[in-house]
Design a protein around this motif. Structure first.
Motif, PDB file in Angstrom:
ATOM      1  N   THR A 166       0.837  -1.207   0.000  1.00 28.44           N
ATOM      2  CA  THR A 166       0.000   0.000   0.000  1.00 28.44           C
ATOM      3  C   THR A 166       0.868   1.253   0.000  1.00 28.44           C
ATOM      4  O   THR A 166       0.532   2.251  -0.643  1.00 28.44           O
ATOM      5  CB  THR A 166      -0.950   0.012   1.211  1.00 28.44           C
ATOM      6  OG1 THR A 166      -0.206  -0.211   2.418  1.00 28.44           O
ATOM      7  CG2 THR A 166      -2.014  -1.065   1.076  1.00 28.44           C
ATOM      8  N   SER A 170       0.889   4.173  -3.005  1.00 26.82           N
ATOM      9  CA  SER A 170       0.635   5.577  -2.669  1.00 26.82           C
ATOM     10  C   SER A 170       1.592   6.528  -3.368  1.00 26.82           C
ATOM     11  O   SER A 170       1.290   7.705  -3.556  1.00 26.82           O
ATOM     12  CB  SER A 170       0.719   5.778  -1.152  1.00 26.82           C
ATOM     13  OG  SER A 170      -0.339   5.089  -0.506  1.00 26.82           O
ATOM     14  N   TYR A 269      -7.530  -0.660  -3.569  1.00 26.29           N
ATOM     15  CA  TYR A 269      -6.913   0.299  -2.645  1.00 26.29           C
ATOM     16  C   TYR A 269      -7.042   1.726  -3.161  1.00 26.29           C
ATOM     17  O   TYR A 269      -6.802   2.002  -4.340  1.00 26.29           O
ATOM     18  CB  TYR A 269      -5.432  -0.061  -2.455  1.00 26.29           C
ATOM     19  CG  TYR A 269      -4.683   0.896  -1.550  1.00 26.29           C
ATOM     20  CD1 TYR A 269      -4.936   0.931  -0.188  1.00 26.29           C
ATOM     21  CD2 TYR A 269      -3.734   1.766  -2.079  1.00 26.29           C
ATOM     22  CE1 TYR A 269      -4.255   1.811   0.642  1.00 26.29           C
ATOM     23  CE2 TYR A 269      -3.051   2.655  -1.265  1.00 26.29           C
ATOM     24  CZ  TYR A 269      -3.316   2.670   0.100  1.00 26.29           C
ATOM     25  OH  TYR A 269      -2.650   3.552   0.914  1.00 26.29           O
ATOM     26  N   GLN A 270      -7.416   2.603  -2.261  1.00 22.39           N
ATOM     27  CA  GLN A 270      -7.513   4.024  -2.586  1.00 22.39           C
ATOM     28  C   GLN A 270      -6.300   4.737  -2.008  1.00 22.39           C
ATOM     29  O   GLN A 270      -6.002   4.600  -0.817  1.00 22.39           O
ATOM     30  CB  GLN A 270      -8.791   4.616  -1.996  1.00 22.39           C
ATOM     31  CG  GLN A 270     -10.063   3.911  -2.449  1.00 22.39           C
ATOM     32  CD  GLN A 270     -10.237   3.929  -3.956  1.00 22.39           C
ATOM     33  OE1 GLN A 270     -10.129   5.000  -4.581  1.00 22.39           O
ATOM     34  NE2 GLN A 270     -10.492   2.764  -4.551  1.00 22.39           N
ATOM     35  N   GLU A 273      -5.270   5.790   1.740  1.00 22.16           N
ATOM     36  CA  GLU A 273      -6.041   4.983   2.678  1.00 22.16           C
ATOM     37  C   GLU A 273      -5.102   4.204   3.598  1.00 22.16           C
ATOM     38  O   GLU A 273      -4.054   3.726   3.176  1.00 22.16           O
ATOM     39  CB  GLU A 273      -6.922   4.021   1.877  1.00 22.16           C
ATOM     40  CG  GLU A 273      -7.831   3.131   2.699  1.00 22.16           C
ATOM     41  CD  GLU A 273      -8.645   2.191   1.817  1.00 22.16           C
ATOM     42  OE1 GLU A 273      -9.683   1.708   2.263  1.00 22.16           O
ATOM     43  OE2 GLU A 273      -8.213   1.940   0.657  1.00 22.16           O
ATOM     44  N   GLU A 274      -5.472   4.078   4.869  1.00 23.14           N
ATOM     45  CA  GLU A 274      -4.702   3.249   5.784  1.00 23.14           C
ATOM     46  C   GLU A 274      -4.851   1.784   5.382  1.00 23.14           C
ATOM     47  O   GLU A 274      -5.932   1.352   4.968  1.00 23.14           O
ATOM     48  CB  GLU A 274      -5.181   3.435   7.224  1.00 23.14           C
ATOM     49  CG  GLU A 274      -4.969   4.829   7.788  1.00 23.14           C
ATOM     50  CD  GLU A 274      -3.495   5.146   7.966  1.00 23.14           C
ATOM     51  OE1 GLU A 274      -2.707   4.203   8.172  1.00 23.14           O
ATOM     52  OE2 GLU A 274      -3.141   6.340   7.882  1.00 23.14           O
ATOM     53  N   ALA A 277      -7.685  -0.071   7.012  1.00 25.98           N
ATOM     54  CA  ALA A 277      -9.000   0.225   6.437  1.00 25.98           C
ATOM     55  C   ALA A 277      -9.224  -0.551   5.144  1.00 25.98           C
ATOM     56  O   ALA A 277     -10.357  -0.972   4.833  1.00 25.98           O
ATOM     57  CB  ALA A 277      -9.129   1.725   6.193  1.00 25.98           C
ATOM     58  N   PHE A 278      -8.162  -0.723   4.383  1.00 24.51           N
ATOM     59  CA  PHE A 278      -8.210  -1.505   3.141  1.00 24.51           C
ATOM     60  C   PHE A 278      -8.640  -2.946   3.439  1.00 24.51           C
ATOM     61  O   PHE A 278      -9.521  -3.509   2.770  1.00 24.51           O
ATOM     62  CB  PHE A 278      -6.826  -1.451   2.500  1.00 24.51           C
ATOM     63  CG  PHE A 278      -6.687  -2.134   1.171  1.00 24.51           C
ATOM     64  CD1 PHE A 278      -7.712  -2.133   0.233  1.00 24.51           C
ATOM     65  CD2 PHE A 278      -5.482  -2.762   0.839  1.00 24.51           C
ATOM     66  CE1 PHE A 278      -7.555  -2.751  -1.003  1.00 24.51           C
ATOM     67  CE2 PHE A 278      -5.314  -3.378  -0.383  1.00 24.51           C
ATOM     68  CZ  PHE A 278      -6.353  -3.369  -1.300  1.00 24.51           C
ATOM     69  N   GLN A 281     -12.362  -3.056   4.702  1.00 26.32           N
ATOM     70  CA  GLN A 281     -13.330  -2.882   3.616  1.00 26.32           C
ATOM     71  C   GLN A 281     -13.554  -4.199   2.876  1.00 26.32           C
ATOM     72  O   GLN A 281     -14.699  -4.563   2.571  1.00 26.32           O
ATOM     73  CB  GLN A 281     -12.840  -1.812   2.643  1.00 26.32           C
ATOM     74  CG  GLN A 281     -13.742  -1.588   1.434  1.00 26.32           C
ATOM     75  CD  GLN A 281     -15.126  -1.085   1.781  1.00 26.32           C
ATOM     76  OE1 GLN A 281     -15.385  -0.658   2.904  1.00 26.32           O
ATOM     77  NE2 GLN A 281     -16.042  -1.154   0.827  1.00 26.32           N
TER      78      GLN A 281
END
Length: 303
Positions: A166, A170, A269-270, A273-274, A277-278, A281
């Motif tokens: 992640t 990013s 994944y956004q 985003e932590e 949280a990924f 979700q």
């Protein structure tokens, strides 16, 4: 347990007679033996093939044994190879220099054959011990990140991987998707067939995840009957296609008399985003699949 035949020894001497003498003593011990008659050829052989021990003369044409030893100790691929000097030089200066530049032993010519065998055996036995120790350390390191039931990565390893992936996404234009798998009605499997059979089902799911994964994918067992499947450089549409294939393979597989199915949640994944949280979700989407009756794939763009 490694055998002597697993170990390669390079004999370096400009006199073929001396090489034949050494070979005569060592060939009955079962080692793989090779030779070179000068320093240049010795370096070529050592760099081309991994040896476990080098027996090295000092006085040779083109390049003497000291120079050969120094070159070998400077190279990453050969610096750990033990070197025993076999030389007619028996003065303290030569012996001292040999040990100073990295030799593990020194034997003066003419030498006793039994002594040569004993000193070679000492170095080979030490080599065996070092290799076995490294293998044990490697196995322990692997066990620390592996789920023992499925052979997949465990939760601890997965957390480190998803945190890394992640963070990478990013700061790049790449995409990342995560699928959260849960075996449907696992409690029924355990109640009807026992936990031993339940473990076999979990093991089989792990194998199917491995079979249908790409080289870049990362599968792990989180806990119990829940798995995660991380897909780097993958869009949501591509992830849906891949995961549906895995879902269908599981549905069609015959594990026990009871049909085994899975509920799966997929999300992309956004950036920003932590990673926790990924994961949450994708887990929520899996729970939605369960709520809808199970045996289905739900993604973050539910239609």
């Amino acid at each position: 347990m490694r055998e002597n035949s697993d170990f390669k020894i390079l004999i370096v001497d400009d006199e073929r007679f001396n090489i034949e003498v050494v070979v005569g003593f060592l060939e009955m011990q079962g080692y793989q033996l090779a030779y070179a008659t000068n320093g240049v050829d010795a370096l070529k052989a050592a760099f081309a093939k991994k040896f476990d021990l080098i027996l090295l003369d000092i006085n040779m044409p083109k390049m003497n044994g000291f120079e050969v030893c120094e070159r070998l100790k400077k190279e990453t691929t050969t610096k750990e190879v033990p070197i025993i000097f076999l030389s007619a030089l028996n003065d303290i200066e030569s012996i001292t220099r040999a040990f100073k530049i990295g030799a593990v032993d020194y034997l003066s010519k003419p030498f006793n054959g039994l002594e040569l065998i004993a000193r070679v055996k000492t170095q080979i036995e030490l080599r065996k011990y070092i290799l076995e120790l490294k293998e044990k350390q490697s196995r322990l390191a692997q066990l620390a990140v592996t789920d023992d039931l499925t052979g997949l990565s465990n939760r601890l390893h997965f957390m480190s991987i998803i945190k890394r992936e992640t963070a990478a996404v990013s700061s790049s234009p790449s995409r990342l998707c995560l699928a959260f798998f849960s075996i449907d009605h696992m409690h029924k499997v355990n109640n009807m067939y026992g936990f031993k059979t339940g473990d076999k089902v979990i093991h089989k799911i792990g194998k199917l995840l491995t079979t249908h994964s790409r080289e870049s994918d990362f599968a792990a067992r989180l806990f119990g009957s829940e798995f995660v499947f991380l897909m780097p450089n993958t869009s949501l549409e591509a992830a849906k296609f891949l995961v549906k294939k895995i879902h269908d393979a599981i549905e069609k597989s015959t594990m026990i008399e009871m049909q085994i199915t899975v509920s799966i949640g997929i999300t992309e994944y956004q950036k920003g985003e932590e990673f926790e949280a990924f994961i949450i979700q994708s887990e929520k989407l899996m729970e939605e699949a369960k709520r809808l009756g199970g045996n289905r794939v739900v993604n973050s763009m539910i239609s």
